[in-house]
Design a protein around this motif. Structure first.
Motif, PDB file in Angstrom:
ATOM      1  N   SER A 182       1.105  -1.216  -0.072  1.00  0.00           N
ATOM      2  CA  SER A 182      -0.091   0.048  -0.129  1.00  0.00           C
ATOM      3  C   SER A 182       0.969   1.364   0.114  1.00  0.00           C
ATOM      4  CB  SER A 182      -0.951   0.025   1.286  1.00  0.00           C
ATOM      5  OG  SER A 182      -1.802  -1.026   1.130  1.00  0.00           O
ATOM      6  N   VAL A 183       1.942   1.273   0.700  1.00  0.00           N
ATOM      7  CA  VAL A 183       2.900   2.471   0.693  1.00  0.00           C
ATOM      8  C   VAL A 183       3.492   2.657  -0.425  1.00  0.00           C
ATOM      9  CG1 VAL A 183       4.902   3.283   1.979  1.00  0.00           C
ATOM     10  CG2 VAL A 183       3.001   2.385   3.383  1.00  0.00           C
ATOM     11  N   GLU A 184       4.012   1.334  -1.183  1.00  0.00           N
ATOM     12  CA  GLU A 184       4.567   1.487  -2.276  1.00  0.00           C
ATOM     13  C   GLU A 184       3.724   2.215  -3.641  1.00  0.00           C
ATOM     14  OE1 GLU A 184       5.883  -2.372  -3.137  1.00  0.00           O
ATOM     15  OE2 GLU A 184       7.722  -2.174  -1.965  1.00  0.00           O
ATOM     16  N   ARG A 185       2.466   1.967  -3.564  1.00  0.00           N
ATOM     17  CA  ARG A 185       1.601   2.159  -4.465  1.00  0.00           C
ATOM     18  C   ARG A 185       1.129   3.718  -4.302  1.00  0.00           C
ATOM     19  NH1 ARG A 185      -2.547  -2.904  -4.551  1.00  0.00           N
ATOM     20  NH2 ARG A 185      -1.356  -4.038  -6.064  1.00  0.00           N
ATOM     21  N   ASN A 228       3.353   5.815  -2.935  1.00  0.00           N
ATOM     22  CA  ASN A 228       4.392   6.427  -3.369  1.00  0.00           C
ATOM     23  C   ASN A 228       4.448   6.571  -4.999  1.00  0.00           C
ATOM     24  OD1 ASN A 228       6.976   7.831  -3.530  1.00  0.00           O
ATOM     25  ND2 ASN A 228       7.835   5.908  -3.491  1.00  0.00           N
ATOM     26  N   GLN A 229       4.065   5.476  -5.727  1.00  0.00           N
ATOM     27  CA  GLN A 229       3.941   5.552  -7.178  1.00  0.00           C
ATOM     28  C   GLN A 229       2.811   6.631  -7.583  1.00  0.00           C
ATOM     29  OE1 GLN A 229       2.879   1.622  -8.238  1.00  0.00           O
ATOM     30  NE2 GLN A 229       5.111   1.000  -8.359  1.00  0.00           N
ATOM     31  N   TYR A 230       1.742   6.537  -6.978  1.00  0.00           N
ATOM     32  CA  TYR A 230       0.526   7.530  -7.402  1.00  0.00           C
ATOM     33  C   TYR A 230       0.833   8.999  -7.042  1.00  0.00           C
ATOM     34  CZ  TYR A 230      -2.338   3.398  -7.830  1.00  0.00           C
ATOM     35  OH  TYR A 230      -3.029   2.280  -8.400  1.00  0.00           O
ATOM     36  N   MET A 231       1.879   9.146  -6.037  1.00  0.00           N
ATOM     37  CA  MET A 231       2.278  10.511  -5.865  1.00  0.00           C
ATOM     38  C   MET A 231       3.003  11.195  -7.049  1.00  0.00           C
ATOM     39  SD  MET A 231       2.937  10.401  -1.754  1.00  0.00           S
ATOM     40  CE  MET A 231       4.228  11.548  -1.839  1.00  0.00           C
TER      41      MET A 231
END
Length: 181
Positions: free
Chosen positions: A29-32, A34-37
């Motif tokens: 969830s944190v990785e996603r 970060n990607q969406y940001m």
């Protein structure tokens, strides 16, 4: 005694695996996030200084001039200099084999992907100069999937909730009367 320790070990093993899965989900969830940001924003919905007329498009003439598109900056072009004119008030079907650019062309018309070069002009207005809401709310497409309606009839007749129930009933009555003429 061995059986009781074995059963408690089994429960501990199950709890340990469940905890590891939960932690892995949190990390994903944190990785996603970060990607969406770091995904660039779309163009503005409305460009106040450059809005099309209320009745645009009137004729529906689409003039595509040297359109070049790629899906990301670091990828090769998927459309390489497409130029064509679709006259207004005609029904157009785009056919071709898989990978020929049909969906990419539609993505260009709705500005789901911004062009790398060239222009798409609809009734004299370059679509890259107007807001996305002004563009997308005035275009329609017949999808490839066989589903006619998804959701309520009310939603399918007015998906943006721009009209009252009374207006929808009046149009329905006029349409039904015209069908029997």
């Amino acid at each position: 005694m061995a059986l009781s320790y074995g059963l408690s070990l089994n429960v501990s093993l199950i709890d340990s695996i469940q905890n590891q899965c939960t932690i892995a989900n949190y990390i994903i969830s944190v990785e996603r996030l970060n990607q969406y940001m770091h995904i660039p924003s779309e163009a503005p919905e409305v460009m106040e200084g450059n809005r099309p007329p209320a009745n645009w498009p009137v004729v529906g003439k689409v003039d595509i001039q040297n359109l070049r598109m790629r899906y990301r900056d670091d990828t090769p072009l998927v459309l390489r200099g497409i130029s064509c004119v679709f006259e207004g008030r005609h029904k157009i079907g785009i056919v071709g084999r898989t990978g020929s650019g049909k969906s990419t062309l539609i993505s260009a018309l709705f500005r789901l992907v911004e062009p790398a070069g060239g222009k798409v002009i609809v009734d004299g207005i370059d679509i890259s100069t107007i807001g996305l809401h002004d563009l997308r709310s005035r275009f329609g497409i017949i999808p490839q999937d066989p589903t006619l309606f998804n959701g309520t009839v009310r939603y399918n007749l007015d998906p943006l909730s721009q009209h009252s129930d009374q207006e929808i009933w009046e149009v329905r009555i006029k349409f039904c009367n015209a069908c029997f003429l």
